[in-house]
Structure formats: structure tokens, C-alpha cells
Design an enzyme around this catalytic site. Sequence first.
Site, short mmCIF file in Angstrom:
data_model
loop_
_atom_site.label_atom_id
_atom_site.label_comp_id
_atom_site.label_asym_id
_atom_site.label_seq_id
_atom_site.Cartn_x
_atom_site.Cartn_y
_atom_site.Cartn_z
N LYS A 87 0.83 -1.24 0.00
CA LYS A 87 0.00 0.00 0.00
C LYS A 87 0.84 1.26 0.00
CE LYS A 87 0.43 -1.95 4.13
NZ LYS A 87 -0.14 -2.59 5.27
N VAL B 233 -5.43 -3.12 0.85
CA VAL B 233 -6.43 -2.34 1.60
C VAL B 233 -7.33 -3.29 2.38
CG1 VAL B 233 -8.34 -0.70 1.41
CG2 VAL B 233 -6.40 -0.52 -0.14
N ILE C 9 -10.69 -8.21 3.28
CA ILE C 9 -12.00 -7.67 2.86
C ILE C 9 -11.91 -7.14 1.43
CG2 ILE C 9 -13.89 -6.15 3.50
CD1 ILE C 9 -12.65 -5.70 6.18
N GLY D 196 2.21 -10.40 13.98
CA GLY D 196 2.41 -10.18 12.55
C GLY D 196 1.41 -9.19 11.95
N LYS E 61 -3.80 3.73 2.67
CA LYS E 61 -4.95 2.94 2.20
C LYS E 61 -6.09 3.87 1.76
CE LYS E 61 -3.83 -0.99 5.19
NZ LYS E 61 -3.91 -1.45 6.58
N1 HSE Z 1 0.00 -3.11 9.40
C1 HSE Z 1 -1.20 -3.28 8.66
C2 HSE Z 1 -2.37 -3.22 9.60
C3 HSE Z 1 -1.17 -4.60 7.94
O1 HSE Z 1 -2.16 -3.32 10.80
O2 HSE Z 1 -3.51 -3.04 9.16
C4 HSE Z 1 -2.28 -4.80 6.97
O3 HSE Z 1 -2.31 -3.82 5.98
#
Ligand code: HSE
Length: 409
Positions: free
Chosen positions: A99, A126, A130, A181, A199
Site C-alpha cells: 500500500k 487495503v 476484505i 504479525g 490505504k
Molecule cells: N499493518 C497493517 C495493519 C497490515 O495493521 O492493518 C495490513 O495492511
Amino acid sequence: MTYDKKLIIGLFGFGVVGEGIYRVLKQTPTLQAEIKRICIKQADKKRNAPMELFTTDADLLLNDPEINVIVELIDDAEAAWHIVSTSLGCGKSVVSANKKMIAAHLAELLHLQDENKTSFLYEAAVCGSIPVIRNLEEYYDNDMLNSVTGIINGSTNYILTRMNEDGMPYEDALKLAQQLGFAESDPSLDVQGTDAANKLTIILNHAYGIVSEPSEIMCEGITRLHPADSVYAKEKGYSIKLVARAQRLNQTDVAAYVLPTFVAPGSQLFNVRFEFNGVIIGTRLADEQFIYGKGAGRYPTSSAVLSDIAALRYGYKYEYKKLYTGVDYRISEDHLLRIYVSCENINDINQQDFDTIDETYTSQNRKYITGSITFSKLRNADWLKNNENSVIVFQDSANGENHQLEELE
Ligand code: HSE
């Protein structure tokens, strides 16, 4: 219709998502997609795949005419831009989850796709699993959108949930989000709202045809939030969430921002907890619709990447229909927001900046003001440069003239 296009894939990155994709493709021959080569940074690391697949030489993938699809799943946005632009330039289809790179190079990426007639798909960039982009592209492919409002960063939502529901200190919650993660390798992108702004830049393009840069979007993350803000939220029955919002204001203007937001229990976003994301799409015909799912993590991200790879079998491309509706939307800063500002010293806040003040409260611990302010004044306020002051917006406070249908006779 037959899907007989065989996909020969060059994969960049073999982290959690890359390895997941490798495994799924191996176990699903019906997808007719085969990974021919995998480019990695560290040659000496043990990998769960045959060693002959791996190389550290990107050109072996980029210059291989048999490879017709590049799947780019690396962390480094600049290196990703080189891979993606080169691949599109030589006619390969590309799937990416990056992104930051996409938001930073949006205009050039649109041009490259147009020039080379290639597919560039990035659903995983994004809201993880979803299908936000595909929905905006296909289902909402008209000029009927009033707003897109969502929790679009899983890490900050995870941290806020842990802090508010379990009383966990911020640092511990952040550490957990990293261990699980969800967080970016540079987690300041999550907690300062930059990831959500990246995003939202992509969403603005697919929702309204706006080609902008992330720096055009006002974004505040969750780092300034003060314990007194949670006390205020609890007293009023709100939950504090990091919300990204794009709201059509009139025939040309759209409000766009990422801000901590007081969310009321009646909102679908109220119950979006942990790493889940949720997006409310406000439309002229259907009122509101809500899409919800896991926004971060290995498998949710893999699910979106896999869906993009599968879509390439029938040559799917984004058509960017909103760019060609004949309506030129732009981001506007000339609208009112209803906000709450909390501070140590009430004199730090220039009350002249507000159009109206609803409440001023002072106690020994913390002071706050609630009221309405023009967006541009908030964005440029000197008092907002002081990290000791926190700002939270009331949900739905940027309201446009939501276009309605005229009643049929
Ligand atoms: N670091 C991002 C989040 C990962 O926490 O949404 C997914 O885009």
C-alpha cells in the site's frame, strides 16, 4: 467460459504471505498457476520450498519471457516500485500488497497500466481479506457513493482494543501486535496513522476517481491519546477508534481524513475489535452497507493475494471507472468537523480557531474543549503541533449533502 490461461508466476518475497501463497498454489492445481521462481534477499536462509526455485537476482524473474505474472510481496516500498514498474512496463501482470508503494506512485501506476494494457491488482493492500477495492470497482461502479468510512488499520485497532478492554499498557499492546504479525516492520506507520492514510489514498481513487498523494490527507494516529480521553469516552458511552473517512460534500468536494474518532454504540464500527477491519459504504440508493473481516495477518492477506491471482486467469483488470465519470472530485478542507481536544494547559488551544464551542472543561489532571472547527483551521492549527494535545473527532461530523433520489411521481 473457460479459464485456460496458465499463470507462470515470479514471486518476490518469501515471508509469511509469500510462503502461504506458495503452499496454497501447490495444493490447488485447479488454479492453473505455477510459481517458476522466487526472488529473496537472503540466500542463506533455510526455506520451506525446493532450493532451486530461489534466486537473489531480480532480473532472472523480470527478464524471463515465460513468467507472465509477478507477485510482489516485499516490504521495501522503493524496491517494490522498481519491480512493479519494470514488470508492468514489459507487459507482465502484477499482484501486490504494498500500500505504501501504491499510494506513493498512484498517478504513475495508472499511467503504466494504461500504456501497457496490463493488469495490476492489489486487493491485499487495503483491509487485508476484505474485498474493498473489488467492491468499489465493480458493485459501486457508479456515481452514487456518499461516503466510505472505516477502520482500515488492524494494528491500531488491536492496540486500542487491548488497552480499553484489558487495561493493557500501550507499549505491551504494540509489542503483541508486532508479535502477531499485524504491524508494519516500521510500526510508526501504523500508530501514526500513515498506513491508514496510504490505504485511504487508494480508496479515494476507486471511490471517487481522486488521484492524490498520502500527504494530502490529514492523519493523526493513536500516539497522542491520553488516559483522560478514554475516561471521557467511557462516560459518554463511546469507543475510541482510528477511523478513515471519505465523505462526499457536494458535486465536486470530498472530505478525507484519518483521525481518532468517538464511535457511538449504534455504529457498525463500535464492535469492530482486535485486528478486524470494518468499512461502512454510504450510498445514494442503498443507504449504508457494512463489510467486515480480518484486516491484517498472514492468512487474511494471503486470501486477498490468492483472489487476485485467480482473477488474472480471466484477465481481470481494474477499470478505474470513477476516473471517467465526468465528475472531477477533489479533496476539500473547507468543511466543519465536530471535535474534542484535550490538553495540559487550556491556554495552549486558540479558541478563536473554533466556529462554535460546545463545552470547556478543566480539572487538575486534564482539560478539554469540544466544538466545531473548519477542517483547514484544525489542520493548520499551531496547537496541534504540540504532541501533548490530543484531538478526537465525533463520528459522522463531516456531513455532506448526501445525495438522495427524487421521489418518483
Ligand atoms: N499493518 C497493517 C495493519 C497490515 O495493521 O492493518 C495490513 O495492511
